[in-house]
Scaffold this active site. Structure first.
Site, PDB file in Angstrom:
ATOM      1  N   VAL A 226       0.850  -1.353   0.048  1.00 28.46           N
ATOM      2  CA  VAL A 226      -0.105   0.035  -0.148  1.00 28.46           C
ATOM      3  C   VAL A 226       1.013   1.230  -0.089  1.00 28.46           C
ATOM      4  O   VAL A 226       2.030   1.263   0.432  1.00 28.46           O
ATOM      5  CB  VAL A 226      -1.006   0.002   1.251  1.00 28.46           C
ATOM      6  CG1 VAL A 226      -0.307   0.216   2.449  1.00 28.46           C
ATOM      7  CG2 VAL A 226      -2.172   0.755   1.021  1.00 28.46           C
ATOM      8  N   GLU A 227       0.307   2.243  -0.689  1.00 28.91           N
ATOM      9  CA  GLU A 227       1.309   3.350  -0.842  1.00 28.91           C
ATOM     10  C   GLU A 227       2.051   4.037   0.339  1.00 28.91           C
ATOM     11  O   GLU A 227       2.862   4.529   0.514  1.00 28.91           O
ATOM     12  CB  GLU A 227       0.520   4.615  -1.556  1.00 28.91           C
ATOM     13  CG  GLU A 227       0.040   4.318  -3.139  1.00 28.91           C
ATOM     14  CD  GLU A 227      -1.402   3.573  -2.973  1.00 28.91           C
ATOM     15  OE1 GLU A 227      -2.161   4.046  -3.789  1.00 28.91           O
ATOM     16  OE2 GLU A 227      -1.559   2.680  -2.281  1.00 28.91           O
ATOM     17  N   SER A 228       1.222   3.999   1.647  1.00 36.04           N
ATOM     18  CA  SER A 228       1.583   4.580   2.678  1.00 36.04           C
ATOM     19  C   SER A 228       3.086   3.900   3.479  1.00 36.04           C
ATOM     20  O   SER A 228       3.567   4.338   4.206  1.00 36.04           O
ATOM     21  CB  SER A 228       0.624   4.544   3.658  1.00 36.04           C
ATOM     22  OG  SER A 228       0.187   3.219   4.117  1.00 36.04           O
TER      23      SER A 228
END
Length: 503
Positions: free
Chosen positions: A330-332
């Site tokens: 996930v991008e985070s």
């Protein structure tokens, strides 16, 4: 040396004209007490004003009456630079009313530009963004008519190669939320879903002789273990202790404070969905799309799955047993767990690792993913995609541009049309009962989020999976490669396209 302050005292460190960088991710890990204190001060003093706010992934709490919404709405902010505006409920509407300057840059490019500033560089080079809306040769990053700052993104050539050069204003204030501060002022993120850009933001602010303000849940006497102290105390100016919000057990699970084995991912995901205000519906077109798209997964793939229709891919990957043989990201910054959606998008169930966001986008930008599954609002005859801007609505590009720029296999998951589409599937046979009013296939997309030209040059495999058929990108445009049982190729597909495709 840091000082312990209350929120109102800490906010006095902010001056008119400051450039604030907020460490958050869409709707999670926002330093809400600091934003609320800033609003109180602005209401009382009409200061600070003429602020610029930078945030890689945006900042909001899905509530237009809380967080930064109030002081933005009342005029404290002159300029916003964000990757995503989705959780900022009133702000994203005001953007389209030309109330202030607003710029939308790819999430990872903002993250890398912050890190560059932390290292004494004015900006960051990237191939992400070439030939899409943010490219100054096209639209540029400005969202509305008054957003004409041409210094944020420039087209450049270095050693004969094309790049975009992303440059942010000098960041002078950091607003960050952490878990705890020890007696040396070191900040840990143990109970957080992610740490985002926290360290880079602090380093950039201190290099610019600004102030770092950190909201924490508690103070602790025992010094942190060195590897757990994301922000060293020497970079902190003010620490604000705020009573943490009570978290349901399901949300606590996302902090990584206890192990969640693979076989329990589904159970915890269902618990989280039960807390959502939105009732999940059995979306038959999405199920058809997800089941077909999931066939593109291969053992040991490193994967990113977008929100919306693409989320059904993980459901069918679990049913087939493939979910346990791939690595989700996930991008985070999370990797090796199961990303959740909704109000806590950015968090992960059972993550193996959660590292700095800039590092995650190093992976994405350099083709480190094997396959990604993304949504789409529009696709045109060339295969270009608009995924960030609808009619009269704006959320932003987020990490979409970074994820799709170099990933070897890109799968767009989208219905053939929208608003009223009714479809069923029985024993593999698809029946279209009613067509939607809005076609997703258009002569020319209203704004480009994904460049088909670049994808062809990069040698990427690009699929467009719908509830009735599958297209593949070729140098000539779209090619129809699959038609599902029950679907009439002429009546249900070709006659409904505003352009010709290869069959």
């Amino acid at each position: 040396m840091y000082e312990i302050m209350n929120a109102d005292e800490a906010i006095r460190l902010i001056r008119d004209g400051d450039c604030i960088c907020v460490n958050s991710f869409v709707g999670i890990e926002n330093p809400t007490e600091l934003h609320e204190a800033l609003y109180r001060r602005y209401q009382k003093m009409q200061s600070p004003t003429h602020l610029t706010i930078v945030s890689s992934a945006g900042f909001g709490v899905w509530d237009e009456e809380h967080n930064a919404e109030g002081y933005i709405r009342e005029g404290a902010v002159d300029k916003l630079i964000c990757g995503h505006f989705g959780a900022m409920m009133s702000t994203k509407k005001l953007v389209l009313e030309d109330r202030f300057e607003a710029y939308n840059l790819p999430l990872g490019c903002i993250s890398h530009a912050i890190r560059a500033q932390a290292g004494g560089l004015p900006g960051a080079l990237s191939k992400v963004g070439l030939d899409i809306f943010v490219d100054p040769r096209r639209e540029g990053p400005g969202i509305n008519r008054i957003s004409i700052d041409d210094s944020l993104v420039k087209y450049v050539e270095v050693d004969g190669e094309e790049f975009l050069y992303y440059k942010l204003p000098k960041i002078t204030i950091a607003l960050i939320k952490g878990t705890a501060a020890d007696r040396k002022g070191n900040i840990t993120f143990d109970d957080m879903y992610m740490s985002g850009d926290a360290l880079s933001i602090c380093q950039a602010v201190k290099a610019n002789r600004g102030k770092v303000i950190v909201q924490v849940d508690r103070l602790v006497d025992t010094p942190s273990r060195p590897r757990n102290a994301i922000i060293p105390g020497c970079l902190v100016d003010a620490i604000v202790v705020a009573e943490p919000e009570e978290r349901n057990e399901a949300y606590t699970a996302l902090t990584g404070s206890f192990e969640i084995p693979y076989k329990e991912w589904h159970t915890w995901n269902e618990k989280i969905h039960e807390l959502s205000q939105k009732q999940r519906k059995n979306n038959i077109p999405a199920n058809i799309i997800g089941k077909r798209a999931a066939k593109e997964l291969r053992v040991d793939d490193i994967v990113n799955i977008g929100i919306g229709i693409p989320e059904t891919v993980s459901r069918y990957a679990r049913k087939s047993g493939m979910l346990d043989m791939i690595t989700l990201t996930v991008e985070s910054g999370g990797i090796g767990g199961f990303p959740v959606s909704g109000e806590v998008f950015g968090a992960m169930i059972g993550a193996a690792s959660v590292y700095d966001m800039a590092n995650q986008f190093d992976l994405y930008d350099n083709g480190g993913l094997d396959v990604c599954f993304m949504g789409a609002l529009e696709v045109d005859r060339h295969g270009n995609i608009n995924a960030h801007r609808g009619t009269g609505a704006f959320a932003g590009i987020g990490g979409f541009a970074n994820i799709t720029a170099k990933t070897p296999t890109v799968v767009f998951c989208m219905t053939f049309n929208a608003k009223g589409l009714e479809v069923t599937q029985e024993k593999g046979v698809v029946t279209i009962h009613k067509e939607g009013e809005i076609s997703k296939f258009v002569e020319k997309v209203s704004s480009v989020s994904f460049s088909a030209k670049r994808a062809i040059e990069n040698g990427q495999k690009v699929l467009y999976v719908t509830e009735r058929c599958v297209f593949r990108l070729t140098p000539k445009g779209l090619k129809l490669i699959e038609v599902y049982p029950g679907v009439d190729i002429q009546k249900d597909i070709l006659d409904r396209l505003p352009f010709e495709v290869e069959v």
